[in-house]
Design a protein around this motif. Sequence first.
Motif, short mmCIF file in Angstrom:
data_model
loop_
_atom_site.label_atom_id
_atom_site.label_comp_id
_atom_site.label_asym_id
_atom_site.label_seq_id
_atom_site.Cartn_x
_atom_site.Cartn_y
_atom_site.Cartn_z
N LEU A 105 0.83 -1.20 0.00
CA LEU A 105 0.00 0.00 0.00
C LEU A 105 0.86 1.26 0.00
CD1 LEU A 105 -2.83 1.12 0.06
CD2 LEU A 105 -2.77 1.00 2.57
N THR A 106 1.99 1.21 0.71
CA THR A 106 2.90 2.35 0.76
C THR A 106 3.52 2.61 -0.61
OG1 THR A 106 3.37 2.00 3.10
CG2 THR A 106 4.98 3.26 1.85
N ARG A 107 3.92 1.53 -1.30
CA ARG A 107 4.47 1.69 -2.66
C ARG A 107 3.41 2.26 -3.61
NH1 ARG A 107 6.89 -3.33 -1.45
NH2 ARG A 107 5.26 -4.43 -2.62
N PHE A 108 2.19 1.73 -3.50
CA PHE A 108 1.10 2.24 -4.35
C PHE A 108 0.86 3.72 -4.09
CE2 PHE A 108 -3.36 3.47 -4.57
CZ PHE A 108 -3.61 3.29 -5.93
N MET A 109 0.83 4.11 -2.81
CA MET A 109 0.57 5.51 -2.47
C MET A 109 1.67 6.41 -2.99
SD MET A 109 -1.83 7.18 -1.15
CE MET A 109 -2.15 8.89 -0.68
N GLY A 110 2.92 5.92 -2.95
CA GLY A 110 4.02 6.70 -3.49
C GLY A 110 3.84 6.98 -4.97
N TRP A 111 3.34 5.98 -5.71
CA TRP A 111 3.08 6.17 -7.15
C TRP A 111 1.86 7.04 -7.37
CZ3 TRP A 111 -1.43 4.27 -9.48
CH2 TRP A 111 -1.50 4.45 -10.87
N SER B 79 0.28 9.20 -5.46
CA SER B 79 0.32 10.59 -4.99
C SER B 79 1.03 11.51 -5.96
CB SER B 79 0.98 10.67 -3.62
OG SER B 79 2.36 10.36 -3.70
N LYS B 80 1.86 10.95 -6.85
CA LYS B 80 2.62 11.79 -7.80
C LYS B 80 1.90 11.98 -9.13
CE LYS B 80 7.21 10.80 -5.88
NZ LYS B 80 6.83 9.93 -4.76
N LEU B 81 0.71 11.40 -9.29
CA LEU B 81 -0.03 11.56 -10.54
C LEU B 81 -0.46 13.02 -10.69
CD1 LEU B 81 -2.34 8.41 -10.51
CD2 LEU B 81 -0.26 8.76 -11.85
N GLU B 82 -0.04 13.63 -11.79
CA GLU B 82 -0.34 15.05 -12.02
C GLU B 82 -1.55 15.17 -12.95
OE1 GLU B 82 3.14 17.15 -13.26
OE2 GLU B 82 4.27 16.65 -11.44
N HIS B 83 -2.71 14.82 -12.40
CA HIS B 83 -3.97 14.91 -13.14
C HIS B 83 -4.96 15.69 -12.28
CE1 HIS B 83 -7.74 13.85 -15.05
NE2 HIS B 83 -7.06 13.35 -16.07
N PRO B 84 -5.57 16.73 -12.82
CA PRO B 84 -6.44 17.58 -11.99
C PRO B 84 -7.55 16.84 -11.27
CG PRO B 84 -6.00 18.64 -14.11
CD PRO B 84 -5.43 17.25 -14.19
N PHE C 257 -1.76 23.02 -6.49
CA PHE C 257 -0.75 21.96 -6.40
C PHE C 257 -0.81 21.07 -7.63
CE2 PHE C 257 -2.10 23.13 -2.12
CZ PHE C 257 -0.90 23.47 -1.55
N LEU C 258 0.36 20.55 -8.02
CA LEU C 258 0.42 19.69 -9.19
C LEU C 258 -0.17 18.31 -8.92
CD1 LEU C 258 4.06 20.51 -10.40
CD2 LEU C 258 1.90 21.37 -11.35
N SER C 259 -0.03 17.85 -7.68
CA SER C 259 -0.43 16.49 -7.34
C SER C 259 -0.68 16.40 -5.84
CB SER C 259 0.68 15.51 -7.73
OG SER C 259 1.86 15.77 -6.97
N LEU C 260 -1.16 15.25 -5.40
CA LEU C 260 -1.33 15.01 -3.97
C LEU C 260 0.03 15.09 -3.26
CD1 LEU C 260 -3.34 14.21 -1.74
CD2 LEU C 260 -2.88 11.81 -2.33
N HIS C 261 1.06 14.54 -3.87
CA HIS C 261 2.42 14.59 -3.31
C HIS C 261 2.88 16.03 -3.15
CE1 HIS C 261 6.84 14.76 -3.78
NE2 HIS C 261 6.83 13.71 -2.98
N ASP C 262 2.61 16.85 -4.14
CA ASP C 262 2.98 18.26 -4.10
C ASP C 262 2.31 18.95 -2.91
OD1 ASP C 262 4.27 20.57 -5.06
OD2 ASP C 262 2.54 21.14 -6.28
N CYS C 263 1.08 18.55 -2.61
CA CYS C 263 0.36 19.11 -1.47
C CYS C 263 0.94 18.60 -0.15
CB CYS C 263 -1.12 18.75 -1.58
SG CYS C 263 -2.17 19.50 -0.32
N PHE C 264 1.24 17.29 -0.07
CA PHE C 264 1.86 16.71 1.13
C PHE C 264 3.12 17.45 1.52
CE2 PHE C 264 0.24 12.10 0.39
CZ PHE C 264 -0.89 12.34 1.15
#
Length: 288
Positions: free
Chosen positions: A29-35, A37-42, A68-75
Amino acid sequence: MTVRRLISALTQQEDLNFLLTNRIPRAALTRFMGWFSKLEHPLVRDASIACWRMFSDLDLSQAKKAEFLSLHDCFTRELKPGLRPSDPDPSIVVSPSDAIIGAYGAIEDTKLFQVKGAGYSLLDLLGDPALVEAHRNGRFVTLRLTSSMYHRFHAPHDCRIEQVTFIRGDTWNVNPIALKRIEALFCKNERAVIQARLASGLSLTLVPVAAILVASIRLHFLDIVLNAQTRGPSVFPCEADVRKGEELGWFEHGSTIIVLTPDCFEFCENLREGARILAGQPLLRLPG
């Protein structure tokens, strides 16, 4: 009852909370979230942040940017300049991050505590007998970052960072419910041991501990991201001089930082277990 209140009520049930956040394939789940969260789709970004708001007290009003570009960008968001000034008193060691203060106190020989009555050893945490000696009978403070907090961490004092050791491990949740149930949890999870030295020669060690959905730690002064995919050496010697308040890196979600000092340090008066503290606010006082 609102959706947020319903979710909060459910997650306050300890058995359910532990089941939902730990009895799952944590690493996958952690690996999936890492991928993900970086998806840059509005649509992905907006839906993810909206869902995140439902589960937390996320407040983005202090963020440096509004989009923000992505969820990761917000984190990993930066804050507006000047919002986390460090206490200017040179005798004060400040909090490296926004956090909730967890267990803190005197290290009993080489034993410290994740919650009252649940001890763990410095050697299991640090993996380095010489560093254990530097903190024997010393002081420790546990700082817990929740998912909605500002996730960047900063130098707690002017110091030289001499070495970073990355210790591979699991990705257990590090919330209070898990800390009560999992023995020596901090010693099981992935973590970085950041060894620093003040101008006086005293040791100051930071241990950022990763957790479920989090297992990546970015360190600017080494220009690397440490996670389960890290290859090569686990020990990174360095000579990085940093100033109090200087940004050291970030987590990719909420987690924990353990601060370790020798026994000559004193706790500042504002420390209260369960209280919130901001990066730059007083944590410990230097001797003399």
